[in-house]
Design an enzyme around this catalytic site. Structure first.
Site, PDB file in Angstrom:
ATOM      1  N   HIS A  65       0.861  -1.191   0.000  1.00  0.00           N
ATOM      2  CA  HIS A  65       0.000   0.000   0.000  1.00  0.00           C
ATOM      3  C   HIS A  65       0.890   1.231   0.000  1.00  0.00           C
ATOM      4  O   HIS A  65       2.114   1.125   0.116  1.00  0.00           O
ATOM      5  CB  HIS A  65      -0.970  -0.013   1.181  1.00  0.00           C
ATOM      6  N   HIS A  67       1.358   3.803   2.043  1.00  0.00           N
ATOM      7  CA  HIS A  67       1.943   4.448   3.224  1.00  0.00           C
ATOM      8  C   HIS A  67       3.466   4.502   3.070  1.00  0.00           C
ATOM      9  O   HIS A  67       4.096   3.504   2.707  1.00  0.00           O
ATOM     10  CB  HIS A  67       1.590   3.656   4.486  1.00  0.00           C
ATOM     11  N   ASP A  69       5.924   4.358   5.062  1.00  0.00           N
ATOM     12  CA  ASP A  69       6.806   3.422   5.787  1.00  0.00           C
ATOM     13  C   ASP A  69       6.952   2.086   5.065  1.00  0.00           C
ATOM     14  O   ASP A  69       7.751   1.242   5.480  1.00  0.00           O
ATOM     15  CB  ASP A  69       6.336   3.214   7.240  1.00  0.00           C
ATOM     16  N   HIS A  70       6.214   1.902   3.953  1.00  0.00           N
ATOM     17  CA  HIS A  70       6.318   0.675   3.161  1.00  0.00           C
ATOM     18  C   HIS A  70       6.967   0.923   1.799  1.00  0.00           C
ATOM     19  O   HIS A  70       7.269  -0.039   1.081  1.00  0.00           O
ATOM     20  CB  HIS A  70       4.929   0.047   2.973  1.00  0.00           C
ATOM     21  N   HIS A 156      -7.402  -1.600   5.752  1.00  0.00           N
ATOM     22  CA  HIS A 156      -6.485  -0.637   6.362  1.00  0.00           C
ATOM     23  C   HIS A 156      -7.007   0.787   6.132  1.00  0.00           C
ATOM     24  O   HIS A 156      -6.270   1.662   5.702  1.00  0.00           O
ATOM     25  CB  HIS A 156      -5.103  -0.835   5.724  1.00  0.00           C
ATOM     26  N   ASP A 179      -0.222  -3.986   5.932  1.00  0.00           N
ATOM     27  CA  ASP A 179      -0.896  -3.352   7.073  1.00  0.00           C
ATOM     28  C   ASP A 179      -2.391  -3.618   6.967  1.00  0.00           C
ATOM     29  O   ASP A 179      -3.022  -3.318   5.947  1.00  0.00           O
ATOM     30  CB  ASP A 179      -0.671  -1.837   7.056  1.00  0.00           C
ATOM     31  N   HIS A 240       6.053  -5.112  12.227  1.00  0.00           N
ATOM     32  CA  HIS A 240       5.400  -3.805  12.225  1.00  0.00           C
ATOM     33  C   HIS A 240       4.791  -3.589  13.610  1.00  0.00           C
ATOM     34  O   HIS A 240       3.602  -3.250  13.741  1.00  0.00           O
ATOM     35  CB  HIS A 240       4.328  -3.797  11.130  1.00  0.00           C
TER      36      HIS A 240
HETATM   37 ZN   LIG Z   1      -0.069   1.459   6.539  1.00  0.00          ZN
HETATM   38 ZN   LIG Z   2       2.876   0.636   8.048  1.00  0.00          ZN
END
Ligand SMILES: [Zn+2]
Ligand SMILES: [Zn+2]
Length: 285
Positions: A65, A67, A69-70, A156, A179, A240
């Site tokens: 996805h 976000h 942080d990915h 999510h 996530d 995570h």
């Molecule tokens: Zn996420």
């Molecule tokens: Zn995340």
């Protein structure tokens, strides 16, 4: 074929907040010469190097996805591979905000890329970006060397789409949740899997003044324990971790809550570079 094994390595167990020793989200799955990286959080390139995998060794990359942080290390992976003069890396992404993410990254870095092309005479970096239509029922999104990757939509919100992936090879399987709060889609996708790498959240460890709303779209540890038990996975790896545990006692609390949910299989509180080899014959070591 018989000598090939499925291997899973957690390249990062972190979240957006920086925590020592925890790179951003990522899971490496290897089978024979097929090397698949799922998500590219902070310092993924470095973690891959630490397990002897160069960016030029990767067969394909998958994003769950949009976000940050990915995805924040995807440009480093692409540019490093280009510097190594390896071919285009297939990047498989759910259709949506990530569909043109690669093009937008190249645009942001255009000045640097042009200088490098000019100085070294190399061909421009070409993308092999492969958006797919994410669905509520799992679909095959990639096949290579006897390895099949399926994907399914997860929950999510408000991030849509967000997906999980399942890798099957030689009769064994690894699932990467991305996530999501616990959901039927991941439960179904995980049925009979050897290893489920799942995100987890533990609200009772939330620092004072923390944002409680995030716990509505991440997987509660007790709920996850119940879901993993229903899916029958052999090994559940927590990743995570939200919030990142600051001590062995806090790691243990994550495990205890998953057990409270009823999970009876092998439980691993993930740390970066945890790895497991799954023999195609069924033995683990
Ligand atoms: Zn996420
Ligand atoms: Zn995340």
């Amino acid at each position: 074929m018989k000598s090939e094994k499925l291997k899973v390595t957690i390249t990062g167990t972190g979240i957006p907040h920086v925590a020592p020793g925890r790179a951003g989200a990522g899971v490496l799955v290897q089978s024979g010469t097929t090397q698949l990286q799922f998500d590219a959080g902070r310092a993924t390139t470095l973690r891959l190097a630490e397990v002897g995998v160069a960016t030029s060794d990767l067969t394909a990359m998958f994003l769950t996805h949009h976000h940050s942080d990915h995805c924040v290390d995807i440009d480093d992976i692409l540019f490093n591979r280009w510097i190594l003069r390896a071919g285009s890396l297939p990047v498989i992404v759910p259709d949506g905000p990530l569909s043109d993410f690669g093009e937008r990254l190249l645009s942001a870095w255009r000045a640097d890329l042009e200088i490098r092309e000019h100085v070294t005479g190399r061909d421009p970096l070409s993308l092999d970006w492969r958006p797919f239509a994410a669905r509520a029922e799992s679909d095959v999104v990639f096949e290579h060397g006897g390895v099949t990757v399926r994907s399914v939509l997860v929950e999510h919100p408000p991030v849509e789409p967000a997906v999980a992936y399942r890798v099957d090879a030689g009769g064994h399987a690894v699932v990467v949740s991305g996530d999501t709060r616990t959901c039927d889609a991941v439960e179904k996708l995980s049925f009979g899997a050897d290893v489920l790498v799942h995100e987890v959240a533990l609200r009772e460890l939330m620092p004072s003044g923390g944002d409680a709303s995030v716990y509505s779209y991440h997987a509660d540890a007790v709920d996850l324990g119940a879901m993993a038990e229903r899916s029958g996975v052999e090994t559940l790896v927590l990743t995570h971790l939200l919030p990142p545990p600051r001590s062995p006692d806090e790691e243990e609390l994550f495990a205890r809550r998953v057990r409270d949910g009823g999970f009876t299989g092998e439980l691993i509180v993930g740390r970066d570079l945890w790895a497991r080899v799954i023999d195609h014959g069924g033995d683990r070591r």
